[in-house]
Design an enzyme around this catalytic site. Structure first.
Site, short mmCIF file in Angstrom:
data_model
loop_
_atom_site.label_atom_id
_atom_site.label_comp_id
_atom_site.label_asym_id
_atom_site.label_seq_id
_atom_site.Cartn_x
_atom_site.Cartn_y
_atom_site.Cartn_z
CE LYS A 13 -2.78 3.15 1.18
NZ LYS A 13 -4.25 3.57 0.19
CB CYS A 32 -3.72 8.99 0.12
SG CYS A 32 -4.92 8.68 0.31
#
Ligand code: SAJ
Length: 412
Positions: free
Chosen positions: A212, A266
């Site tokens: 991720k 993010c």
């Protein structure tokens, strides 16, 4: 395994859509959040965040009784943890919300339960979560102690949906399933198969965590390359957009777009998790972050120089959101740049942001006004394009002929 009841811990940008989508498959979902406001809003069939079409899905599953929100965790077959993992103290990951979530669900765990961590996390966090659970429930065994025979199964399955397309991507994207044992992965796969059309790719928890982080760091490094190119081009007086268009005609080159900086919750954050875990090794990742973080300052300098040409600079800032066609102003370089223009009193500021109706107080206090595009184009002598919203792409180049234009997104 048949999942009859699933609990989602954290009802934010990831947790709420996930809870709603699972509920829309006919499974009972209980959402848990520490915010009474979020819980009350959801129980009224409404939403407290912005995401296209989410309001419709939430309304429908709350009305049918498939989704319900509460501030107190209750028993379920599986728990899906989707809480924030922000940065604190000079770029260190803060996993305290995960610890709090683990401690909150521990008392209601039952033998056979599955606990999935979805939050973006530094490598090793899933193991830590399993330890916090084990410390709170000495009556059960966990994968770190009992492997395949554990009473409770634990996995990391990172979210990877794009804000603005969450409902589509939740279903269509492939999922990485990082179980702490083969059985953990098997059970987690069964859960995701209830609503995911993409493939479920099995690995271990640590690889899933780094995977991720890698996805967002990959994008950050590539945007940093584009941003560095734009700064080089400014120095060499070359149009960066022409340059990228030409270079991208090579079959194996795909330079991303420069911009005013990297925003959102993010891409500007996750690469620091890698730097924090491997500070001496993650040199490129760190430099990319620094380049992207410094881009707003470069844009501000250009604006200051442009404004110096006018006795009374009137600056139109087009866009405040962190990217195109959304209303999310958090961690937005466009917002930071606008704020700095006001702070440094570079000129009068007219803001055009078609996706919001009121400006943040910090901007109005300094005299900024939210205006329609036509008014900004008529009154401003300096036009700064900060976001490539669809409305700005329609502006005719003729309307800009008499203006000084700083186009950070390559719109015109
Ligand atoms: N940006 C550029 N140039 C580009 C692309 C993006 O300057 O060529 C800027 C955008 O304007 C924005 C920032 O980067 O300020 C981030 O935007 P984004 O659209 O690239 O990504 P996010 O932050 O909205 O969502 C990302 C996605 N990750 C990847 O594409 C690898 C999403 O799939 C993740 O789920 C999400 O982060 C997350 O939650 O981690």
């Amino acid at each position: 395994m048949d999942f009859k009841k699933i609990s989602v811990i954290g009802l934010g940008y990831i947790g709420l859509p996930t809870a709603a989508v699972i509920a829309s498959r006919g499974i009972e979902v209980v959402g848990v959040d520490v915010s009474q406001h979020a819980v009350d809003t959801i129980n009224q069939g409404k939403i407290h965040i912005v995401e296209p079409d989410l309001d419709i899905v939430v309304k429908s599953v709350v009305t049918t009784g498939k989704l319900r929100a509460t501030t107190t965790p209750e028993k379920a077959d599986a728990f899906l943890v989707a809480v924030p993992t922000p940065l604190i103290n000079n770029h260190q990951p803060d996993i305290s919300y995960i610890e709090a979530a683990a401690k909150a669900i521990a008392p209601v765990l039952e033998k056979g339960n599955l606990v999935i961590l979805e939050s973006t996390s530094p490598v090793g966090t899933t193991e830590k979560m399993a330890q916090w659970l084990a410390q709170a429930r000495e009556d059960f065994t966990f994968p770190q102690q009992a492997g395949e025979d554990a009473d409770i199964r634990v996995a990391h399955c990172p979210e990877r949906v794009l804000p603005g397309y969450v409902l589509q991507e939740l279903v269509a994207n492939d999922r990485i399933i990082g179980g702490m044992s083969a059985k953990c992965s098997e059970l987690a796969t069964a859960l995701y198969k209830t609503f995911v059309r993409g493939e479920c790719l099995i690995t271990n928890a640590r690889t899933a965590e780094l995977s991720k982080l890698t996805e967002n760091a990959f994008r950050d490094v590539n945007i940093a390359f584009a941003n560095e190119l734009s700064i080089i081009c400014d120095k060499l007086k070359i149009d960066v957009w022409d340059l990228i268009k030409l270079a991208n005609r090579h079959p194996r080159v795909n330079v991303l777009k420069p911009g005013p900086g990297v925003g959102g919750h993010c891409i500007a954050i996750d690469p620091w998790f890698i730097v924090d875990s491997a500070p001496d090794e993650a040199r490129l990742v760190r430099t990319a972050r620094e380049i992207n973080d410094s881009k707003p300052k470069h844009v501000l300098e250009k604006i200051r120089k442009a404004a110096d040409e006018f006795k009374r600079p009137v600056i139109a800032c087009l866009g405040l959101a962190f990217k195109a066609d959304i209303d999310d102003l958090r961690e937005s370089p466009a917002l930071d740049i606008t704020q700095e223009i006001l702070e440094q009193e570079i000129g009068e500021v007219l803001i055009v942001e078609p996706n919001i109706t009121t400006l943040p107080k910090a901007l109005t206090e300094k005299g900024a006004r939210l205006v329609k595009l036509d008014e900004a184009l008529e009154k401003a002598n300096t036009i700064v394009a900060l976001v490539d919203h669809k409305e700005f792409k329609k502006i005719s180049v003729n309307a800009l002929n008499t203006k000084v234009v700083i186009d950070t997104r390559g719109i015109w």
